[in-house]
Design an enzyme around this catalytic site. Structure first.
Site, PDB file in Angstrom:
ATOM      1  N   HIS A 159      -6.592  -6.888  -0.037  1.00 57.86           N
ATOM      2  CA  HIS A 159      -6.638  -5.802  -0.626  1.00 57.86           C
ATOM      3  C   HIS A 159      -5.927  -5.312  -1.693  1.00 57.86           C
ATOM      4  CE1 HIS A 159      -6.914  -6.749   4.047  1.00 57.86           C
ATOM      5  NE2 HIS A 159      -7.708  -5.563   3.628  1.00 57.86           N
ATOM      6  N   HIS A 181       0.756  -1.236  -0.494  1.00 56.29           N
ATOM      7  CA  HIS A 181       0.175  -0.281  -0.067  1.00 56.29           C
ATOM      8  C   HIS A 181       0.964   1.449   0.214  1.00 56.29           C
ATOM      9  CE1 HIS A 181      -4.011  -2.340   0.890  1.00 56.29           C
ATOM     10  NE2 HIS A 181      -3.935  -2.223   1.303  1.00 56.29           N
ATOM     11  N   ASP A 195      -4.467 -12.503   3.484  1.00 53.55           N
ATOM     12  CA  ASP A 195      -5.310 -11.981   4.279  1.00 53.55           C
ATOM     13  C   ASP A 195      -7.093 -12.597   3.030  1.00 53.55           C
ATOM     14  OD1 ASP A 195      -4.660 -10.614   2.160  1.00 53.55           O
ATOM     15  OD2 ASP A 195      -4.629  -8.780   3.912  1.00 53.55           O
ATOM     16  N   ASP A 220      -2.698 -10.086  -2.582  1.00 48.40           N
ATOM     17  CA  ASP A 220      -3.483  -9.867  -1.315  1.00 48.40           C
ATOM     18  C   ASP A 220      -5.392  -9.484  -1.398  1.00 48.40           C
ATOM     19  OD1 ASP A 220      -2.384  -8.400   1.453  1.00 48.40           O
ATOM     20  OD2 ASP A 220      -4.021  -7.704   0.958  1.00 48.40           O
TER      21      ASP A 220
HETATM   22 ZN   LIG Z   1      -3.299  -6.950   2.492  1.00 45.65          ZN
END
Ligand SMILES: [Zn+2]
Length: 368
Positions: free
Chosen positions: A178, A140, A264, A176
């Site tokens: 996200h 991120h 995740d 991931d």
């Molecule tokens: Zn994540």
């Protein structure tokens, strides 16, 4: 000696995210607990690998700190300076939801350097494939901002290091749950870096990771976002891989593959609403290994990102590590029932989303 590497370091566990209550910052009604991105779940990964006898069968790699020049391939000097000053003063909030402590800037620099270490090994006489159990995570982190528990974008920094080692093309696969907004930003206009992300639609960061975000004028189609609906499980992930990721990477013919390995999307993860199993991550890893062997002389570096279930993430991560190393798998005790939960097969609305990705990308060539 197994030619699969494993990279970890005690300092990664000293990155202190403080007494948050999950994702709730300390406040009048927030009883102190642990931040959701804590030392505990990562240590439990290494503990499971150790107690199962996996770690002695891998080739240990010792990370080195990334240099300022290496960090500045992705971040600005002012940003690096800000994080280091914050750490020297005992820590604080580096960005939204992203607390750091005294050791955090040093740990993040060592995590980025560890990713470079594994890439350099893959191009030298070290292991061709390595799992890096890094902390803090990185995907991120943007050029000048810490966000989503990430300080330095290790995978983006590692991609630059691969080019320094002679790679002409680098593929980054980000599974991931996200969206890897920082990595997308870093390579938005770079025709020599393919970024493919499978993530939960609209989860985090807000507005990031839509299908239509597919690269700038310098690299149209070089970003491939696959935003799967919430509730996606084993079948949806494998379908997305087989219909989007594998053909795109086959067409791109990279010289090395990097994985932003956030487990995740697991059934029990508190930070998302997907249903992946240990065997999901095992089969994704097997597919990436095939791609690496076909195009990149086996060069594959997996960098740990998210994964927030202290009890399930270790098994999901062990599935990746054991598959990379061709070692017997460590069964996830939960899989007896989680694999039977309705919805693990590809659902029609998930199938439509994958078709929408293909339709958007057909004009660009990789998925033509
Ligand atoms: Zn994540």
């Amino acid at each position: 000696m197994n030619r699969t590497g494993f990279l970890s370091h005690e300092l990664f566990y000293w990155h202190d995210t403080g007494r948050w209550a999950g994702v709730y910052m300390p406040g009048p009604t927030s009883q102190p607990l642990e931040h959701v991105e804590s030392e505990a779940s990562k240590r439990r990964i290494e503990s499971l690998l150790a107690v199962s006898g996996v770690i002695p069968q891998l080739q240990g790699l010792e990370p080195r700190p990334a240099t300022d020049d290496e960090l500045c391939r992705v971040h600005t000097p002012a940003y690096i300076d800000r994080l280091e000053k914050l750490a020297a003063n005992g820590g604080g909030e580096a960005g939204p939801g992203t607390p750091m402590g005294y050791h955090s800037a040093e740990a993040a620099r060592l995590a980025a350097g560890g990713a470079i270490t594994a890439v350099e090994a893959a191009f030298a006489d070290g292991p061709r494939r390595t799992y890096c159990l890094l902390r803090p995570p990185g995907h991120h982190a943007e050029r000048e901002s810490a966000i989503g528990f990430c300080l330095y974008n290790s995978v983006a920094i590692a991609a630059h290091a691969a080019k320094d080692q002679g790679a002409r093309r680098v593929a980054i696969i980000d599974w991931d749950v996200h969206h890897g907004n920082g990595t997308q930003q870093a390579f938005w206009d770079d025709p020599d870096t393919l970024f493919v992300s499978i993530h939960q639609d609209g989860l985090f960061p807000p507005g990031s990771g839509a299908i239509e975000q597919s690269g700038g004028d310098g690299a149209p189609g070089g970003i491939i976002n696959v935003p799967l609906p919430p509730g996606s499980g084993h079948g949806a992930y494998l379908a997305a891989f087989d219909r989007v990721v594998v053909p795109a990477v086959d067409a791109f013919e990279p010289d090395i593959i990097l994985i932003s390995a956030g487990q995740d999307g697991g059934f029990y993860d508190p930070m998302a609403r997907q249903m992946c199993l240990a065997e999901t991550y095992q089969q994704l890893t097997a597919r990436v290994l095939d791609l690496a062997n076909r195009h990149a002389e086996g060069r594959l570096v997996a960098l740990h990102e998210g994964g927030y279930s202290p009890f399930q993430t270790p098994f999901l991560t062990a599935a990746v590590v054991c598959e990379l190393a061709s070692l017997p798998h460590i069964p996830d005790p939960s899989s007896l029932w989680t694999r039977e939960v309705p919805g693990q097969e590809l659902q029609p609305h998930q199938d439509e989303r994958i078709e929408a990705v293909l339709a958007h990308h057909r004009p660009f060539g990789l998925l033509g």
